[in-house]
Design an enzyme around this catalytic site. Structure first.
Site, PDB file in Angstrom:
ATOM      1  CB  SER A 102      -0.869   0.209   1.201  1.00  0.00           C
ATOM      2  OG  SER A 102      -0.320   0.128   2.528  1.00  0.00           O
ATOM      3  CE1 TYR A 103       3.765   1.325   4.434  1.00  0.00           C
ATOM      4  CE2 TYR A 103       6.036   0.995   3.904  1.00  0.00           C
ATOM      5  CZ  TYR A 103       5.036   1.362   4.757  1.00  0.00           C
ATOM      6  OH  TYR A 103       5.104   0.974   6.148  1.00  0.00           O
ATOM      7  N   GLY A 104       2.576   4.190  -1.333  1.00  0.00           N
ATOM      8  CA  GLY A 104       2.543   5.087  -2.347  1.00  0.00           C
ATOM      9  C   GLY A 104       1.220   5.807  -2.503  1.00  0.00           C
TER      10      GLY A 104
END
Length: 371
Positions: A102-104
Site C-alpha cells: 500500500s506504500y505510494g
C-alpha cells in the site's frame, strides 16, 4: 595486534574508540564519509538478529516515504537519490528493508516495492542477500486466502524477486471485521506453504491478538517469526512492553517502526519549527511536552559525540528490537548508520526512560493497533 577499520560517522570531530572481544580492535570514526564502496559494515557478524530462518542486520531501513506524496513529499525526481541511499545502506551491511503493497499515493500505489525491485536488480548483491519485509494490506475486498496469495504474487512482481523475505499482514481486522481475520491467517499459511515467503510476520498486533495468531499458525505448522509495532521512547508504554515480553517468550523478533516518532526524536524540530504537511498537526500537539526527553537525548548525544537520532535508535536496539527508521536521503542514511557499532550504558537507558515518563505527551498510536 589491533586491526583498524575506517568507517564513517556524522560526528563533528574525529573519535577513536576501542572495543575488545576475542581480539582487540580499534575503530576510527571520521567526520567525512568516503564513497559507499570503501565502507565496511558497522556491526560485528555475531550482532545479526535471527528472524526465523533469516539473519538480519541489527537495524533495517523503512521505505514508507518512497512513493508517499501526501505525508513525505515524494517526487519521482527523487529516485536517483533513493538509489544512492539504498546502495549506501547495503554497502554498510544493512540487509533488511521494510515496505508494503500500500506504500505510494494514488497512481503511485506500490511504488516503494517497485523502487526496491529496481534497486535490487542494479545491486552487486545477490537478491537472496537482501531481505525484503513487505506488508499486505487488509483491504475490505480481500476476503479469501487466495486473494492474499494473489496480493503476495503481485508484490513479488513489483519487487522482481523470486521469494519475499518476510511476508507480513499490515494490520488486524479483529476490531471491525473479525470474519476477515480468519482469511488473513489462512492466506499467510498459504503464502508460506507455496514457498512465496521465507518467513511470516504481523504488524500492529497487540499481545492478545498476537498470541492467538501465534497459536493458530503453530497448529498449521507455520512459525510466526516477527511482530512489527510502533516502538520508541515515545511509544514505550505498558502494551508495548507487554508485547515485547511476549515476543521474547515465544521467540518472535520485535521490529520497531517509527523509532524516531515521525521525526520528533531527531532534535530537528520545535514548536516554532514544525515539519510541512500533516505531521505538523501531530507535532504541535506533542512537541511542547517533550522537553525532558529531548533534553536528556541531547545531553547524552553531546557526551557520546553522537546525534539525537542515533541515541533514540540505539535505545531501540538496546531494548532487543530491530528498528527500521525511514530514510529518503543519503544524509539520513549516513546519520542513522551512526546508531550501529556501540551500545548505550544501562545508566543512560534508565535516564532516557525516566525522562520519557516525565514527558506528559506520548506518540499517537496506529488506529489499527489491536490489544
Amino acid at each position: 595486534m589491533a586491526s583498524h577499520f575506517l568507517i564513517s560517522s556524522p560526528n563533528p570531530k574525529n573519535l577513536l574508540l576501542s572495543r575488545t572481544n576475542n581480539h582487540s580492535q580499534r575503530i576510527i570514526y571520521q567526520a567525512s564519509l568516503p564513497t559507499a564502496r570503501s565502507l565496511v559494515p558497522l556491526y560485528w557478524p555475531w550482532e545479526k538478529v535471527k528472524i526465523g530462518p533469516l539473519s538480519v542486520s541489527p537495524m533495517g531501513f523503512g521505505t514508507w516515504a518512497w512513493g508517499n506524496q501526501l505525508l513525505w513529499g515524494y517526487q519521482e525526481n527523487m529516485d536517483d537519490g533513493l538509489k544512492e541511499t539504498f546502495d549506501l545502506a547495503v554497502a554498510n551491511g544493512i540487509n533488511l528493508f521494510d515496505t508494503a503493497d500500500s506504500y505510494g499515493t494514488g497512481r503511485l500505489n506500490g511504488q516503494s516495492e517497485r523502487l526496491l525491485g529496481k534497486f535490487i536488480k542494479g545491486s552487486e548483491k545477490n537478491e537472496d542477500d537482501i531481505i525484503i519485509a513487505t506488508k499486505f494490506a487488509a483491504y475490505p475486498w480481500r476476503l479469501t486466502p487466495s486473494q492474499f496469495v494473489n496480493a503476495c504474487k503481485s508484490s513479488l512482481d513489483r519487487l522482481q524477486i523470486k521469494k519475499i523475505g518476510i511476508g507480513q499482514f499490515h494490520w488486524s481486522t479483529a476490531k471491525y471485521a473479525p470474519l476477515q481475520e480468519s482469511a488473513l491467517w489462512d492466506g499467510l499459511v498459504a503464502m508460506h506453504d507455496k514457498g512465496l515467503v521465507r518467513a511470516v510476520g504481523v504488524s500492529n498486533y497487540g499481545p492478545k491478538q498476537l498470541l492467538k495468531i501465534h497459536d493458530y499458525l503453530k497448529s498449521r505448522g507455520v512459525p510466526l517469526c516477527s511482530a512489527q509495532v510502533q516502538f520508541s521512547l515515545l511509544s514505550n508504554g505498558k502494551e508495548q512492553m507487554e508485547l515485547k515480553d511476549l515476543c521474547n517468550s515465544l521467540g518472535i523478533c520485535l521490529i520497531s517502526y517509527s523509532p524516531l516518532g515521525l521525526g520528533m526524536l531527531t532534535g530537528k524540530y520545535s514548536a516554532s519549527n514544525l515539519p510541512p504537511g500533516p505531521r505538523s498537526f501531530i507535532f504541535r500537539q506533542i512537541l511542547p511536552g517533550l522537553n525532558p526527553l529531548l533534553q536528556s537525548l541531547n545531553d547524552i548525544a553531546q557526551k557520546r559525540r553522537k546525534t539525537v537520532s542515533q541515541i533514540a535508535i540505539n535505545w531501540c536496539i538496546c531494548k532487543g528490537t530491530v528498528p527500521i527508521p525511514g530514510v529518503k536521503t543519503v544524509r539520513q542514511a549516513k546519520e542513522n548508520l551512526g546508531a550501529l557499532g556501540w551500545r548505550l550504558s544501562s545508566d543512560e537507558i534508565l535516564e532516557l526512560e525516566y525522562a520519557a515518563k516525565e514527558s506528559p505527551k506520548k506518540m499517537v498510536q496506529n488506529i489499527f493497533q489491536t490489544r
